[in-house]
Motif scaffolding. Structure first.
Motif, mmCIF file in Angstrom:
data_model
loop_
_atom_site.group_PDB
_atom_site.id
_atom_site.type_symbol
_atom_site.label_atom_id
_atom_site.label_comp_id
_atom_site.label_asym_id
_atom_site.label_seq_id
_atom_site.Cartn_x
_atom_site.Cartn_y
_atom_site.Cartn_z
ATOM 1 N N GLU A 64 0.896 -1.268 0.351
ATOM 2 C CA GLU A 64 -0.063 -0.313 0.010
ATOM 3 C C GLU A 64 0.683 1.285 -0.186
ATOM 4 N N LEU A 65 1.037 2.321 -0.889
ATOM 5 C CA LEU A 65 1.180 3.530 -1.034
ATOM 6 C C LEU A 65 0.726 4.167 0.243
ATOM 7 N N ILE A 66 1.741 4.610 1.153
ATOM 8 C CA ILE A 66 1.237 5.795 1.966
ATOM 9 C C ILE A 66 1.981 6.699 1.823
ATOM 10 N N ALA A 67 3.293 6.997 0.980
ATOM 11 C CA ALA A 67 3.937 8.304 0.639
ATOM 12 C C ALA A 67 4.189 8.016 -0.850
ATOM 13 N N VAL A 68 4.731 9.247 -1.401
ATOM 14 C CA VAL A 68 5.611 10.083 -2.764
ATOM 15 C C VAL A 68 6.330 10.798 -2.188
ATOM 16 N N ILE A 69 7.871 10.095 -2.991
ATOM 17 C CA ILE A 69 8.966 11.132 -3.602
ATOM 18 C C ILE A 69 9.596 10.565 -4.353
ATOM 19 N N GLY A 70 10.627 11.671 -5.098
ATOM 20 C CA GLY A 70 10.813 11.852 -6.144
ATOM 21 C C GLY A 70 12.250 12.474 -6.080
ATOM 22 N N VAL A 71 12.685 12.210 -7.138
ATOM 23 C CA VAL A 71 13.551 13.176 -7.286
ATOM 24 C C VAL A 71 13.707 14.047 -8.533
ATOM 25 N N THR A 72 14.242 14.833 -8.695
ATOM 26 C CA THR A 72 13.853 15.704 -10.154
ATOM 27 C C THR A 72 15.160 16.652 -10.974
ATOM 28 N N PRO A 73 16.058 15.832 -11.142
ATOM 29 C CA PRO A 73 16.913 16.526 -12.284
ATOM 30 C C PRO A 73 17.391 17.887 -12.812
ATOM 31 N N ASP A 74 17.807 19.110 -12.668
ATOM 32 C CA ASP A 74 17.675 20.115 -13.672
ATOM 33 C C ASP A 74 19.610 20.548 -13.060
ATOM 34 N N GLY A 75 19.824 19.809 -14.741
ATOM 35 C CA GLY A 75 21.677 19.770 -14.556
ATOM 36 C C GLY A 75 22.702 18.399 -13.585
ATOM 37 N N SER A 76 23.048 19.138 -13.288
ATOM 38 C CA SER A 76 24.284 18.422 -11.974
ATOM 39 C C SER A 76 23.135 17.857 -10.617
ATOM 40 N N SER A 77 22.163 18.841 -10.839
ATOM 41 C CA SER A 77 21.927 18.800 -9.402
ATOM 42 C C SER A 77 20.012 18.201 -9.365
ATOM 43 N N GLY A 78 19.960 17.690 -8.056
ATOM 44 C CA GLY A 78 18.437 17.232 -8.115
ATOM 45 C C GLY A 78 17.609 18.059 -6.870
ATOM 46 N N GLU A 79 16.594 17.932 -7.289
ATOM 47 C CA GLU A 79 15.557 18.273 -6.257
ATOM 48 C C GLU A 79 15.011 17.635 -5.883
ATOM 49 N N LEU A 80 15.224 16.646 -4.572
ATOM 50 C CA LEU A 80 14.516 15.880 -3.806
ATOM 51 C C LEU A 80 12.963 16.319 -3.290
ATOM 52 N N TRP A 81 12.113 15.857 -3.029
ATOM 53 C CA TRP A 81 10.236 16.177 -3.195
ATOM 54 C C TRP A 81 9.557 14.804 -2.405
ATOM 55 N N GLY A 82 9.132 14.901 -1.739
ATOM 56 C CA GLY A 82 7.294 14.161 -1.607
ATOM 57 C C GLY A 82 6.413 14.580 -0.380
ATOM 58 N N ARG A 83 5.338 14.296 -0.305
ATOM 59 C CA ARG A 83 4.018 14.087 0.553
ATOM 60 C C ARG A 83 3.879 12.396 0.894
ATOM 61 N N ALA A 84 3.946 12.778 2.098
ATOM 62 C CA ALA A 84 3.055 11.476 2.647
ATOM 63 C C ALA A 84 1.547 11.912 3.130
ATOM 64 N N ARG A 85 1.303 10.525 3.204
ATOM 65 C CA ARG A 85 -0.483 10.533 3.631
ATOM 66 C C ARG A 85 -0.288 10.947 5.555
ATOM 67 N N GLU A 86 -1.147 11.484 5.793
ATOM 68 C CA GLU A 86 -1.408 11.600 7.164
ATOM 69 C C GLU A 86 -1.560 10.434 8.526
ATOM 70 N N GLY A 87 -0.004 11.019 8.864
ATOM 71 C CA GLY A 87 0.235 10.227 9.835
ATOM 72 C C GLY A 87 1.210 8.996 9.565
ATOM 73 N N TYR A 88 2.053 9.304 8.455
ATOM 74 C CA TYR A 88 3.320 8.423 7.850
ATOM 75 C C TYR A 88 4.118 10.236 7.266
ATOM 76 N N ASP A 89 4.642 10.511 8.147
ATOM 77 C CA ASP A 89 5.800 11.406 7.523
ATOM 78 C C ASP A 89 6.521 10.902 8.520
ATOM 79 N N GLU A 90 7.148 10.008 9.301
ATOM 80 C CA GLU A 90 8.280 8.955 9.660
ATOM 81 C C GLU A 90 8.323 8.507 7.983
ATOM 82 N N ALA A 91 8.059 7.621 7.500
ATOM 83 C CA ALA A 91 8.011 6.568 6.233
ATOM 84 C C ALA A 91 8.829 7.504 5.436
ATOM 85 N N LEU A 92 8.512 9.099 4.828
ATOM 86 C CA LEU A 92 8.558 9.810 3.999
ATOM 87 C C LEU A 92 10.394 10.049 4.194
ATOM 88 N N ASP A 93 10.451 10.266 5.466
ATOM 89 C CA ASP A 93 11.655 11.370 6.310
ATOM 90 C C ASP A 93 12.331 9.802 6.069
#
Length: 120
Positions: A64-93
């Motif tokens: 079961e999906l409880i959060a989404v995380i991703g990285v978006t490249p921008d040249g040689s760097s990457g932006e890290l982003w994500g969002r958790a369902r309520e109560g699942y911030d520890e999984a995202l962390d």
């Protein structure tokens, strides 16, 4: 590039799915994604194009999906982003470190310290 599965300790990261075996569409709706099925399709196409890398953070025993995380490249760097369902911030962390290591080691990106709690 094909999606890469990651073990993040207690949590399991996999590509987003919307098929007859597993669908992340209802959980993505809970996260506020307007067109979840389209989001899954575009996330998977972005893996192929290597323009965005998105994982479902899942409960290992159920998938079961409880959060989404991703990285978006921008040249040689990457932006890290994500969002958790309520109560699942520890999984995202927990997934943040694992995805950062993947982005740096496998993709050669420099991941910024800043983490955006959103879905891209």
């Amino acid at each position: 590039m094909q999606p890469v599965e990651i073990n993040a300790g207690t949590w399991y990261l996999r590509a987003l799915r919307a098929d007859d075996r597993i669908t992340d569409v209802p959980a993505l709706s809970l996260l506020g994604v307007d067109s979840p099925a389209d989001y899954v399709a575009s996330a998977n196409a972005d893996w192929d194009a290597e323009t965005r890398f998105v994982w479902a953070i899942c409960i290992p025993t159920t998938g079961e999906l409880i959060a989404v995380i991703g990285v978006t490249p921008d040249g040689s760097s990457g932006e890290l982003w994500g969002r958790a369902r309520e109560g699942y911030d520890e999984a995202l962390d927990a997934a943040t470190a694992a995805v950062s290591r993947f982005a740096e080691g496998a993709l050669g990106l420099i991941v910024a310290e800043h983490f955006t709690r959103t879905i891209r």
